[in-house]
Design a protein around this motif. Sequence first.
Motif, short mmCIF file in Angstrom:
data_model
loop_
_atom_site.label_atom_id
_atom_site.label_comp_id
_atom_site.label_asym_id
_atom_site.label_seq_id
_atom_site.Cartn_x
_atom_site.Cartn_y
_atom_site.Cartn_z
N SER A 49 -3.26 24.48 -2.62
CA SER A 49 -2.50 23.99 -3.78
C SER A 49 -2.42 22.47 -3.86
N CYS A 50 -2.92 21.81 -2.83
CA CYS A 50 -2.79 20.36 -2.74
C CYS A 50 -3.56 19.72 -3.91
N CYS A 51 -2.86 19.04 -4.82
CA CYS A 51 -3.52 18.62 -6.06
C CYS A 51 -3.00 17.33 -6.68
N SER A 52 -2.17 16.57 -5.97
CA SER A 52 -1.63 15.36 -6.59
C SER A 52 -2.68 14.24 -6.47
N PRO A 53 -3.06 13.65 -7.59
CA PRO A 53 -4.22 12.75 -7.58
C PRO A 53 -4.05 11.50 -6.72
N ASN A 54 -2.88 10.86 -6.77
CA ASN A 54 -2.76 9.61 -5.99
C ASN A 54 -2.81 9.87 -4.49
N PRO A 55 -2.10 10.89 -3.97
CA PRO A 55 -2.31 11.24 -2.57
C PRO A 55 -3.76 11.63 -2.26
N TRP A 56 -4.44 12.26 -3.20
CA TRP A 56 -5.84 12.62 -2.94
C TRP A 56 -6.71 11.38 -2.73
N LYS A 57 -6.40 10.31 -3.49
CA LYS A 57 -7.17 9.07 -3.29
C LYS A 57 -7.02 8.61 -1.84
N THR A 58 -5.78 8.75 -1.34
CA THR A 58 -5.50 8.31 0.04
C THR A 58 -6.21 9.20 1.06
N TYR A 75 2.02 10.81 4.01
CA TYR A 75 2.99 11.65 3.29
C TYR A 75 2.37 12.10 1.97
N ASP A 76 2.23 13.41 1.84
CA ASP A 76 1.66 14.00 0.62
C ASP A 76 2.65 15.05 0.08
N ILE A 77 2.43 15.44 -1.16
CA ILE A 77 3.34 16.38 -1.82
C ILE A 77 2.93 17.82 -1.52
N ALA A 78 3.90 18.60 -1.05
CA ALA A 78 3.65 20.02 -0.77
C ALA A 78 3.95 20.83 -2.02
N TYR A 128 10.27 7.61 -7.78
CA TYR A 128 9.86 7.61 -6.37
C TYR A 128 8.66 8.53 -6.20
N THR A 129 7.61 7.99 -5.63
CA THR A 129 6.34 8.72 -5.58
C THR A 129 5.76 8.74 -4.17
N LEU A 130 4.75 9.57 -4.02
CA LEU A 130 3.87 9.56 -2.86
C LEU A 130 2.47 9.31 -3.41
N PRO A 131 1.56 8.81 -2.62
CA PRO A 131 1.58 8.74 -1.16
C PRO A 131 2.33 7.53 -0.60
N VAL A 132 2.68 7.72 0.71
CA VAL A 132 3.08 6.63 1.58
C VAL A 132 2.29 6.84 2.87
N ILE A 133 1.88 5.75 3.51
CA ILE A 133 1.38 5.90 4.89
C ILE A 133 2.21 5.01 5.80
N GLN A 134 2.32 5.50 7.02
CA GLN A 134 3.04 4.77 8.05
C GLN A 134 2.04 4.63 9.20
N ASP A 135 1.66 3.40 9.51
CA ASP A 135 0.69 3.20 10.59
C ASP A 135 1.46 2.83 11.85
#
Length: 272
Positions: free
Chosen positions: A18-27, A7-10, A70-77
Amino acid sequence: MASIVFYDIAHKPPVSESCCSPNPWKTRLALNFKGVQYSTSWVGMPDISKVRQGLGQPASRKFANGSDFYTLPVIQDTATNVTVGDSFDIAVYLQRTYPDSGGGDLFPAQTLDYTFVSSYEIPIPLSKRDDGGFPEYARFNTNIDAAFSAHVQLMVEGIPLDPATIDQTKAEFVRRAGVSSWDDFILTREAREKLMESFQSTLGDLAKLFLQNSDGPFLLGQKASYADFIVGAWLRMAQVTLPKQEWEEVRCWHGSVFGQLHDALDVYAGIK
Ligand SMILES: N[C@@H](CCC(=O)N[C@@H](CS)C(=O)NCC(=O)O)C(=O)O
């Protein structure tokens, strides 16, 4: 069917630009490094709280007034039925669950001797979390987040917000910061130059760590690790949000270490 949902921020369509949120980018960098199968689920800014809570994830961050953020990223495996809601915890999860996958070890042993001493206030307090058994990387993550967050005002104006929800999102940023309007985020030319100077000197201290290993572009030379992804994720944000000329300056500072790191990480930057 991919086994992991990320889950990343649109932001503004198309998300690939436009994808630029740093914490989701780490993921994203970590998922691509591991070569595991995944798909991205894009969440608009106003929907993050709802989606995160729907996934059963508590807030991993607090605003300065103590309320939940409440933030992203989240992953669901879906292969293991595990959901993880913090970028550092996700990297640790991927390493422990898929140790030999893709590029191998995300956390090879290394000394990451970098401490950020702040002269600027960080807008929203950073997350408090466990070190997951990788204390050197956890400390580095916190210091890098602090170093870039202290200069994030250079980037806020340039976040490519989704036109469909732009007013709502701007109002939320204004509310959080306790300012009176979006214009309060806009730096004067003088303030911008001063903050760019501080950013340059902050990155100068970090560059020393990269320059210790002269066969770069990564901290360990030719082998990328999660520490490179932590810095590289913030560079992705800088690339998208800074005015082009300032991004070119950042790329070239300190013997171009950050431009080289950014480009070398392209192999792990595919958006799926
Ligand atoms: N501790 C969390 C922090 C995540 C975080 O701060 N995410 C930001 C994007 S980089 C976010 O979701 N912001 C949502 C918002 O501003 O409403 C992590 O590392 O995953």
